[in-house]
Write a protein that holds these residues in place. Structure first.
Motif, mmCIF file in Angstrom:
data_model
loop_
_atom_site.group_PDB
_atom_site.id
_atom_site.type_symbol
_atom_site.label_atom_id
_atom_site.label_comp_id
_atom_site.label_asym_id
_atom_site.label_seq_id
_atom_site.Cartn_x
_atom_site.Cartn_y
_atom_site.Cartn_z
ATOM 1 N N TYR A 27 0.766 -1.017 -0.102
ATOM 2 C CA TYR A 27 0.148 -0.033 -0.064
ATOM 3 C C TYR A 27 0.826 1.251 -0.103
ATOM 4 N N LYS A 28 0.084 2.299 -0.141
ATOM 5 C CA LYS A 28 0.809 3.738 -0.136
ATOM 6 C C LYS A 28 -0.133 4.664 0.189
ATOM 7 N N TYR A 29 0.130 5.673 1.147
ATOM 8 C CA TYR A 29 -0.892 6.542 1.513
ATOM 9 C C TYR A 29 -0.280 7.519 1.888
ATOM 10 N N GLU A 30 -0.941 9.007 1.875
ATOM 11 C CA GLU A 30 -0.286 10.264 2.241
ATOM 12 C C GLU A 30 -1.452 11.166 2.718
ATOM 13 N N TYR A 31 -1.054 11.946 3.722
ATOM 14 C CA TYR A 31 -2.182 13.217 3.909
ATOM 15 C C TYR A 31 -1.296 14.366 4.581
ATOM 16 N N THR A 38 -5.308 27.895 12.815
ATOM 17 C CA THR A 38 -4.921 27.079 13.904
ATOM 18 C C THR A 38 -3.377 27.152 14.073
ATOM 19 N N HIS A 39 -2.641 27.327 12.889
ATOM 20 C CA HIS A 39 -1.299 26.993 12.685
ATOM 21 C C HIS A 39 -1.118 25.661 12.983
ATOM 22 N N ASP A 40 -1.989 24.583 12.471
ATOM 23 C CA ASP A 40 -1.730 23.299 12.628
ATOM 24 C C ASP A 40 -1.293 22.889 11.309
ATOM 25 N N HIS A 41 -0.049 22.421 11.261
ATOM 26 C CA HIS A 41 0.881 22.029 10.029
ATOM 27 C C HIS A 41 1.486 20.622 10.282
ATOM 28 N N LYS A 42 0.998 19.623 9.473
ATOM 29 C CA LYS A 42 1.545 18.488 9.651
ATOM 30 C C LYS A 42 1.263 17.562 8.237
ATOM 31 N N SER A 43 2.029 16.747 8.081
ATOM 32 C CA SER A 43 2.088 15.488 6.827
ATOM 33 C C SER A 43 2.466 14.421 7.457
ATOM 34 N N GLN A 44 2.171 13.494 6.453
ATOM 35 C CA GLN A 44 2.697 11.942 6.778
ATOM 36 C C GLN A 44 2.419 11.156 5.383
ATOM 37 N N TRP A 45 3.364 10.482 5.052
ATOM 38 C CA TRP A 45 3.278 9.442 3.975
ATOM 39 C C TRP A 45 3.936 8.323 4.406
ATOM 40 N N GLU A 46 3.428 7.161 3.664
ATOM 41 C CA GLU A 46 4.172 5.677 4.262
ATOM 42 C C GLU A 46 3.769 4.709 2.940
ATOM 43 N N SER A 47 4.672 3.800 2.882
ATOM 44 C CA SER A 47 4.544 2.775 1.791
ATOM 45 C C SER A 47 4.863 1.462 2.305
ATOM 46 N N ARG A 48 4.384 0.492 1.768
ATOM 47 C CA ARG A 48 4.663 -0.749 2.302
ATOM 48 C C ARG A 48 4.789 -1.713 1.205
ATOM 49 N N GLU A 49 5.807 -2.551 1.008
ATOM 50 C CA GLU A 49 5.785 -3.632 0.132
ATOM 51 C C GLU A 49 6.345 -4.796 0.966
ATOM 52 N N GLY A 50 5.466 -5.890 1.020
ATOM 53 C CA GLY A 50 5.639 -7.031 1.904
ATOM 54 C C GLY A 50 6.137 -6.777 3.256
#
Length: 104
Positions: A27-31, A38-50
């Motif tokens: 899988y792969k995802y990001e947000y 509110t000065h709320d700044h954040k991000s994330q991404w992740e990928s999985r292969e096996g």
């Protein structure tokens, strides 16, 4: 009767092998959030292969720094994070709490 039991056992083994062959997670995802109110700044991404997972998340800290965490994980080395803190910490109002007079 012996032939029927042997056939059922062979089919059960074949079904288990088939399920294991197709259970390769991928899988792969990001947000991200960037809220100027509110000065709320954040991000994330992740990928999985096996069994291999790679990702990164970032967040703006309250002290003005920016935290970046790169990570990876697999069945041999486990979870391996690399944490960076970018920028210099400062109070948003320029005044240290230790200099503010307390009223008891």
């Amino acid at each position: 009767m012996f032939k029927v039991i042997a056939l059922v056992a062979c089919l059960a083994v074949a079904v288990l092998a088939y399920e294991d062959f197709h259970s390769h997670p991928s899988y792969k995802y990001e947000y991200g959030v960037k809220d100027s109110h509110t000065h709320d700044h954040k991000s994330q991404w992740e990928s999985r292969e096996g069994d291999h997972v790679k990702g990164q998340y970032t967040v703006d800290e309250a002290d003005g720094t920016h935290r970046v965490v790169d990570y990876s994980s697999d069945h041999k080395t486990g979870f391996q994070p690399h944490v960076q803190r970018v920028g210099h910490a400062h109070h948003p109002h320029g005044e240290s709490y230790s200099n503010i007079k307390q009223h008891y």
